[in-house]
Design an enzyme around this catalytic site. Structure first.
Site, mmCIF file in Angstrom:
data_model
loop_
_atom_site.group_PDB
_atom_site.id
_atom_site.type_symbol
_atom_site.label_atom_id
_atom_site.label_comp_id
_atom_site.label_asym_id
_atom_site.label_seq_id
_atom_site.Cartn_x
_atom_site.Cartn_y
_atom_site.Cartn_z
ATOM 1 N N GLY A 189 0.916 -1.290 -0.043
ATOM 2 C CA GLY A 189 0.039 -0.458 -0.352
ATOM 3 C C GLY A 189 0.525 1.329 0.025
ATOM 4 C CE1 TYR A 235 -4.884 6.967 0.376
ATOM 5 C CE2 TYR A 235 -6.662 6.979 0.989
ATOM 6 C CZ TYR A 235 -6.015 6.536 -0.242
ATOM 7 O OH TYR A 235 -6.120 5.916 -0.935
HETATM 8 C C1 LIG Z 1 -5.390 0.327 2.910
HETATM 9 C C2 LIG Z 1 -4.405 -1.124 2.359
HETATM 10 C C3 LIG Z 1 -4.098 0.299 0.877
HETATM 11 C C4 LIG Z 1 -3.154 -0.603 3.027
HETATM 12 O O1 LIG Z 1 -2.051 -2.113 2.411
HETATM 13 P P1 LIG Z 1 -1.054 -2.618 2.897
HETATM 14 O O2 LIG Z 1 -0.125 -3.077 1.624
HETATM 15 O O3 LIG Z 1 -1.895 -2.942 3.309
HETATM 16 O O4 LIG Z 1 -0.276 -1.470 3.489
HETATM 17 P P2 LIG Z 1 1.392 -1.507 3.992
HETATM 18 O O5 LIG Z 1 1.057 -2.880 4.305
HETATM 19 O O6 LIG Z 1 1.712 -0.724 2.668
HETATM 20 O O7 LIG Z 1 1.222 -0.557 5.310
HETATM 21 C C5 LIG Z 1 2.183 0.560 5.072
HETATM 22 C C6 LIG Z 1 2.050 2.045 6.457
HETATM 23 O O8 LIG Z 1 0.353 2.246 6.378
HETATM 24 C C7 LIG Z 1 -0.373 1.768 8.017
HETATM 25 N N1 LIG Z 1 -1.375 1.669 7.759
HETATM 26 C C8 LIG Z 1 -1.784 0.362 6.456
HETATM 27 N N2 LIG Z 1 -3.294 0.574 6.910
HETATM 28 C C9 LIG Z 1 -3.756 1.566 8.042
HETATM 29 C C10 LIG Z 1 -4.280 1.781 8.634
HETATM 30 N N3 LIG Z 1 -6.320 1.332 7.562
HETATM 31 N N4 LIG Z 1 -4.972 2.693 9.239
HETATM 32 C C11 LIG Z 1 -3.860 3.685 9.396
HETATM 33 N N5 LIG Z 1 -2.177 3.022 8.980
HETATM 34 C C12 LIG Z 1 -2.926 1.629 8.152
HETATM 35 C C13 LIG Z 1 1.051 0.872 8.240
HETATM 36 O O9 LIG Z 1 0.749 0.300 9.486
HETATM 37 C C14 LIG Z 1 2.426 0.954 8.268
HETATM 38 O O10 LIG Z 1 2.747 1.583 8.853
HETATM 39 P P3 LIG Z 1 4.844 1.715 9.333
HETATM 40 O O11 LIG Z 1 4.823 1.645 8.010
HETATM 41 O O12 LIG Z 1 4.601 2.830 10.030
HETATM 42 O O13 LIG Z 1 4.563 0.308 10.131
HETATM 43 C C15 LIG Z 1 -5.064 -2.145 2.303
HETATM 44 O O14 LIG Z 1 -5.128 -2.405 3.478
HETATM 45 C C16 LIG Z 1 -6.152 -2.401 0.940
HETATM 46 O O15 LIG Z 1 -6.271 -2.270 -0.117
HETATM 47 N N6 LIG Z 1 -7.436 -1.590 1.399
HETATM 48 C C17 LIG Z 1 -8.786 -1.911 1.089
HETATM 49 C C18 LIG Z 1 -9.317 -0.986 0.173
HETATM 50 C C19 LIG Z 1 -8.801 -0.333 0.701
HETATM 51 O O16 LIG Z 1 -9.223 0.637 2.291
HETATM 52 N N7 LIG Z 1 -8.431 1.504 -0.046
HETATM 53 C C20 LIG Z 1 -7.942 2.702 0.379
HETATM 54 C C21 LIG Z 1 -8.417 4.085 -0.129
HETATM 55 S S1 LIG Z 1 -9.769 3.604 -1.581
#
Ligand SMILES: CC(C)(COP(=O)(O)OP(=O)(O)OC[C@H]1O[C@@H](n2cnc3c(N)ncnc32)[C@H](O)[C@@H]1OP(=O)(O)O)[C@@H](O)C(=O)NCCC(=O)NCCS
Length: 172
Positions: free
Chosen positions: A109, A145
């Site tokens: 992400g 975000y």
């Molecule tokens: C939200 C999403 C994109 C995160 O992707 P991910 O690959 O699991 O996230 P990452 O591993 O890259 O995380 C990076 C950082 O963000 C943080 N993070 C991830 N999700 C988070 C959340 N929901 N709230 C706060 N922080 C978050 C992680 O803890 C990490 O922090 P660090 O580097 O300080 O340890 C994924 O869970 C997803 O696709 N969710 C469903 C769709 C969605 O909600 N999309 C966004 C809005 S359209």
């Protein structure tokens, strides 16, 4: 096996990508990738970019970018004061961003967000955009975000923005 998080593994979504198995846990976003993203690209209303790993066409993450405008009054007063009074301002919309659950929590992400910001900054050097804005689907997405310094708009808190000047600093 460790994921290869390289910019060359993110490219415009095309027919060679396998979108069927993608599951980010959000049915609307899964459906968007399967059924709508290619059409949006063809109609030029959004540019979808897909992340894959070498040797596999399976999409493991994606995001979309579009041109957009925002009313200047939406911005926080301190930022508004420093901008020309044009009424509306050009921005880049990061419309959707999602990661397949099989690779969740491994930095994909963040990698895709940084890739989208880099691409937005490059595009803004040719066609100006003063911020990147996102529409968070829910409060969980909003927290994601905000973790990366996006700030909420005054009237629509699930819509957030990051000034392009701040994006530029990231890559300076
Ligand atoms: C939200 C999403 C994109 C995160 O992707 P991910 O690959 O699991 O996230 P990452 O591993 O890259 O995380 C990076 C950082 O963000 C943080 N993070 C991830 N999700 C988070 C959340 N929901 N709230 C706060 N922080 C978050 C992680 O803890 C990490 O922090 P660090 O580097 O300080 O340890 C994924 O869970 C997803 O696709 N969710 C469903 C769709 C969605 O909600 N999309 C966004 C809005 S359209």
């Amino acid at each position: 096996m460790a994921l290869a998080l390289l910019a060359e593994h993110v490219r415009p979504l095309d027919k060679a990508h396998d979108r069927q198995s993608f599951d980010c846990g959000h049915p609307g976003l899964n459906r968007y990738l399967r059924e709508q993203a290619r059409q949006d690209a063809e109609k030029r209303v959004a540019a979808p970019f897909a992340f894959t790993q070498p040797g596999s066409p399976a999409v493991l993450g994606f995001y979309t970018l579009s041109a957009a405008i925002i009313p200047v009054q939406e911005l926080p007063p301190d930022l508004m004061k420093r901008l020309p009074r044009y009424g509306q301002l050009p921005v880049t919309l990061l419309g959707r961003l999602a990661v397949d659950r099989s690779v969740g929590g491994q930095g994909v992400g963040e990698f895709l967000l940084v890739d989208a910001l880099r691409r937005s900054l490059e595009a803004a050097q040719q066609i100006a955009a003063m911020a990147v804005i996102v529409d968070a689907k829910d409060e969980r997405a909003e927290r994601f975000y905000r973790h990366f310094d996006f700030q909420p708009f005054q009237r629509t808190p699930l819509r957030l923005f990051l000034p392009m000047a701040q994006v530029a600093q990231l890559f300076a």
